[in-house]
Design a protein around this motif. Structure first.
Motif, PDB file in Angstrom:
ATOM      1  N   ALA A 587       1.284   5.721   6.710  1.00 46.92           N
ATOM      2  CA  ALA A 587       2.417   5.875   5.798  1.00 46.92           C
ATOM      3  C   ALA A 587       2.094   5.158   4.503  1.00 46.92           C
ATOM      4  CB  ALA A 587       3.689   5.319   6.419  1.00 46.92           C
ATOM      5  N   PHE A 588       2.736   5.606   3.427  1.00 43.60           N
ATOM      6  CA  PHE A 588       2.614   4.926   2.137  1.00 43.60           C
ATOM      7  C   PHE A 588       3.701   3.852   2.054  1.00 43.60           C
ATOM      8  CE2 PHE A 588       0.303   8.779   1.114  1.00 43.60           C
ATOM      9  CZ  PHE A 588      -0.634   8.375   0.174  1.00 43.60           C
ATOM     10  N   ILE A 589       3.326   2.635   1.691  1.00 41.70           N
ATOM     11  CA  ILE A 589       4.276   1.549   1.608  1.00 41.70           C
ATOM     12  C   ILE A 589       4.108   0.831   0.266  1.00 41.70           C
ATOM     13  CG2 ILE A 589       2.635   0.110   2.911  1.00 41.70           C
ATOM     14  CD1 ILE A 589       6.446  -0.388   2.963  1.00 41.70           C
ATOM     15  N   ALA A 590       5.221   0.599  -0.428  1.00 39.51           N
ATOM     16  CA  ALA A 590       5.223  -0.144  -1.688  1.00 39.51           C
ATOM     17  C   ALA A 590       6.333  -1.179  -1.634  1.00 39.51           C
ATOM     18  CB  ALA A 590       5.436   0.799  -2.877  1.00 39.51           C
ATOM     19  N   ILE A 591       6.022  -2.413  -2.007  1.00 38.27           N
ATOM     20  CA  ILE A 591       6.995  -3.501  -1.954  1.00 38.27           C
ATOM     21  C   ILE A 591       6.993  -4.241  -3.283  1.00 38.27           C
ATOM     22  CG2 ILE A 591       7.644  -5.672  -0.816  1.00 38.27           C
ATOM     23  CD1 ILE A 591       6.283  -4.641   1.711  1.00 38.27           C
ATOM     24  N   ASN A 592       8.175  -4.437  -3.837  1.00 39.20           N
ATOM     25  CA  ASN A 592       8.332  -5.228  -5.047  1.00 39.20           C
ATOM     26  C   ASN A 592       8.526  -6.687  -4.636  1.00 39.20           C
ATOM     27  OD1 ASN A 592       8.848  -6.295  -7.534  1.00 39.20           O
ATOM     28  ND2 ASN A 592      10.799  -5.205  -7.859  1.00 39.20           N
ATOM     29  N   LYS A 593       7.444  -7.419  -4.567  1.00 40.38           N
ATOM     30  CA  LYS A 593       7.492  -8.787  -4.064  1.00 40.38           C
ATOM     31  C   LYS A 593       8.065  -9.766  -5.093  1.00 40.38           C
ATOM     32  CE  LYS A 593       3.710  -8.002  -0.834  1.00 40.38           C
ATOM     33  NZ  LYS A 593       2.370  -8.419  -0.347  1.00 40.38           N
TER      34      LYS A 593
END
Length: 800
Positions: A587-593
């Motif tokens: 899966a594609f995962i993006a997180i604004n940390k």
């Protein structure tokens, strides 16, 4: 219009998706599609948006990013479970997170989770995918931007949980803009669409580059189809794409990859004599959804009625002496005959009577059981099975169906037809691919009959066997084929081969691929020479399509129980991560940390509606209980959602403890708005057969199985004459049936030449029958027939 799927809250709060902007870059027969989705949280609480949407079945999703304000977060591909865990952890801790997943059951469906949008916040989500354009019967290349996602019917007892949670019959509340840039080594002849386009603008004098935009004001309520016409479309091509210098040595991405496009041309003497043998099995979807219209425009036909007209054409076009049978399926299935029967006048008449009685009254859409029954029947020697499957593609066990077709690929060819907007591309194209056949989609104002008759021509072509592919490359270079073996070749249809080129050579910079096969027991060889020097500026599209092809092969091995399933799965994840393309296990995962804001209370979830074909006149009698439940339920039971969605629904105060992932707690009681709809007049409309309102269909319905017509009043009415007029003008030495058949041929060529593809086999049978009658003074008979019907058809045109 009534919202039959209830996909907004009871308070009718707006969904967060505001607009979709799409840019399409077409290079030859490969399209790179970039979609930007703009989300806005207009509510006063933190929000999670869920958007389930369709993509082409063989698309390679290769980029996913999110832009919040001036900050862009580019997603990475990870193991699916790891990505889900990271998403849950991020959202529960107040971080913004974005998750993109491929459905486990159908490769043409994706789910996007947009987590933890603050009140008033905007988020622009960008998704890029690459896909091959399919070749159509008129030699155009078809690009489709899917807008419609039909509910996938999930058989009882199945745990498939994917797509139907977010559908709406109302117009979608977001806008669409679309721009297309086309470049090709061959000049662009024209570009057509089912939607209104601005004028095509050529960017150079040789017409090899052009741009076009979708006209403003487009309502994204149907699939957007583009048809590209190139000069010399059938020219074989080879593209060699350079690898990535920073990739791991020896890996797929580090080496050059070649994409070969082949268009076999069979000898004319072979194509002039189509097969007269075979067992033709027609499988017709009779679920409730087949009672809906082919499209929303004026003059639209009911799907089941179009299928009945098509069956008339097919039954009249079959060669004498073959075998045939017809199946109808829904929640159950039935066949016209216990097993396939010899095609003759008696069996054809029996079948046509039953076709007239067909209704869309068999409930759900369970295609697996009729296929199992068909495959269990004994085969007739020297009569290979030609399977024709017609469905609007609403099934949830797609991969199980494809595995079954592939298991029996040695004994048959499968020709599949997706009817109406929203048919599953994974099901339709997959069945044809696994069954060595050909797929067709009937959408918009398309007529079903021409496309089906084109596939019948393929079915009547002699089967190609003993296909082998050989490579000739300089010493020091080896070739690893990445695509599955070619198991079917049709006249004029494209075959694609992907291969990895390993090593280096100081010798010739040219290689070649040789395809050999047997056609009617005669060996045929096709060879294509290509330059080994990589093509510039391809954007790794060939590598990613090759990776997607290899992943699909590994998925098949995994489902059929390979030697080491865990090793196969590990290899799939490795290729997916390395190439940056989607797979069922990643899966594609993006997180604004950088964003970490405390969230009070559970997130509100908003499901973004995807357009579906409406069935305002659909009778509840045409649906079984599950189908009705599926159509009407606004917030579906957790039993049909993946575990991660279930977990997020039922555990509002997210915790890192994931022991509740297997919960089955429903979010809200369902209601049945359609149960209060007035009983439509559909049943009465269907009871009246209007198969033969068209003069062409009237004529075809009168033809005998042998190919001849009888001289009678019904035939005379088709010509606008009386039976006496036909009889009085008949040459004295000519038999009545010969005269009637000759007049029918003249009428077809004189008045219906634009629809020749529909009646071509009817005419071939008629010409063959006349040729066997030893007609005296044929030239004079043709002259007399032209005079009677007001035509000017030449004798040689009739093919007698």
């Amino acid at each position: 219009m009534m919202n039959c799927c209830g996909l907004v809250t009871k308070e009718k709060q707006p969904v967060p998706l505001k607009s979709i902007g799409v840019e399409v870059q077409v290079k030859s027969h490969v399209a790179t599609v970039t979609s930007t989705l703009q989300y806005v949280n207009e509510e006063e609480r933190h929000l999670e948006a869920l958007f389930v949407f369709p993509l082409p079945a063989d698309a390679a999703v290769c980029h996913f990013s999110a832009k919040i304000g001036d900050q862009e977060i580019v997603a990475e591909v990870q193991n699916r479970q790891t990505a889900r865990d990271e998403y849950d952890d991020a959202v529960s801790s107040g971080q913004q997170a974005f998750l993109l997943e491929e459905s486990k059951e159908s490769s043409d469906v994706f789910r996007l989770s947009v987590g933890c949008l603050s009140p008033g916040q905007n988020a622009d989500i960008t998704i890029t995918y690459i896909t091959e354009l399919s070749v159509q019967a008129d030699h155009s290349l078809r690009f489709c931007l899917p807008a419609v996602l039909n509910p996938r019917y999930t058989p009882a007892g199945s745990d498939a949980g994917i797509v139907s949670e977010i559908l709406s019959c109302d117009s979608v509340p977001y806008t669409l803009t679309l721009s297309v840039h086309v470049s090709s080594p061959n000049p662009i002849s024209k570009l057509e669409s089912n939607c209104t386009l601005d004028p095509l603008v050529f960017l150079n004098s040789d017409h090899t580059q052009a741009t076009v935009n979708l006209s403003s004001g487009h309502k994204f309520d149907k699939d957007v189809e583009l048809f590209l016409y190139y000069q010399n479309t059938h020219q074989p091509t080879a593209i060699v794409e350079a690898g990535v210098t920073t990739a791991k040595p020896g890996s797929l991405m580090s080496d050059p990859v070649v994409m070969i496009s082949l268009y076999p041309e069979f000898p004319e003497e072979v194509m002039s004599s189509l097969a007269t043998q075979g067992e033709f099995v027609f499988v017709i979807d009779r679920s409730g959804s087949m009672a809906s219209m082919m499209h929303n425009g004026e003059g639209a036909q009911i799907r089941i009625e179009s299928a009945k007209e098509t069956l008339l054409l097919l039954l009249k076009s079959l060669p004498m002496g073959c075998y045939f049978n017809i199946y109808g399926f829904g929640s159950d299935f039935e066949s016209f005959f216990p097993q396939s029967v010899v095609y003759n006048q008696d069996t054809m008449d029996q079948a046509l009577n039953k076709v007239n009685e067909m209704r869309a009254d068999m409930g759900g859409t369970e295609i697996l059981q009729p296929l199992k029954h068909i495959y269990s029947q004994p085969c007739y020697p020297e009569h290979p099975i030609q399977l024709f499957v017609f469905t609007d593609g609403e099934v949830g066990n797609t991969k199980e169906v494809l595995d079954l077709v592939k298991l029996h690929a040695h004994s048959h060819r499968c020709f599949s037809f997706g009817i109406g907007e929203g048919a599953s591309t994974a099901l339709i194209t997959g069945m044809a691919k696994e069954g060595s056949g050909h797929a067709q989609f009937i959408t918009g104002t398309d007529r079903m009959q021409p496309k089906v008759m084109e596939s019948l021509r393929f079915a009547l072509q002699p089967a190609v066997n003993k296909i082998s592919v050989q490579w000739k490359v300089p010493d020091g270079i080896t070739v690893d084929t990445l695509s599955p073996p070619i198991n079917v070749l049709f006249q004029g249809q494209r075959s694609l081969i992907y291969a990895q080129l390993k090593g280096q050579s100081s010798e010739s910079s040219e290689g070649s691929v040789i395809v050999q096969y047997n056609l009617k027991d005669q060996p045929v060889t096709n060879q294509l020479h290509f330059c080994l020097k990589p093509t510039e500026d391809t954007g790794l599209s060939v590598h990613r399509l090759a990776a997607r092809s290899l992943i699909r092969c590994l998925e098949q091995e995994e489902r059929t129980g390979g030697v080491d399933v865990e090793d196969i799965r590990r290899r799939m994840v490795e290729i997916s991560v390395e190439a940056g393309v989607s797979s069922v296990h990643t899966a594609f995962i993006a997180i604004n940390k950088d964003n970490r804001e405390a969230v009070k209370g559970p997130l509100i979830q908003r499901r973004v509606p995807t357009q579906r074909m409406c069935m305002p006149n659909r009778s509840m009698r045409n649906m079984d209980d599950y189908d009705c439940y599926r159509m009407c339920m606004p917030n579906r039971s957790m039993r049909n959602m993946d575990d991660d969605v279930c977990n997020r629904r039922s555990a509002p105060n997210r915790s890192r403890d994931r022991t509740n992932r297997n919960c089955r707690k429903p979010m809200m009681n369902c209601y049945m708005p359609m149960m209060n709809m007035p009983m439509p007049m559909m049943a009465n409309a269907c009871a009246k057969s209007d198969l033969h309102d068209d003069p062409l269909l009237q004529l075809i319905s009168l033809q005998k199985a042998s190919g001849c017509w009888e001289l009678n009043d019904a035939l005379a009415r088709v010509f606008g004459k009386t039976e006496d007029e036909l009889t009085n003008q008949k040459p004295a030495q000519v038999d009545g049936s010969v005269w009637a058949t000759l007049l029918s041929l003249i009428w077809l060529y004189g008045y219906k030449i634009q629809q020749q593809i529909e009646w071509q086999f009817v005419a071939m049978k008629a010409a063959s029958w006349i040729g066997s009658q030893n007609v005296v003074s044929l030239s004079q008979c043709v002259c007399d027939g032209n005079h009677l019907l007001g035509c000017q058809v030449k004798e040689e045109t009739l093919g007698i």
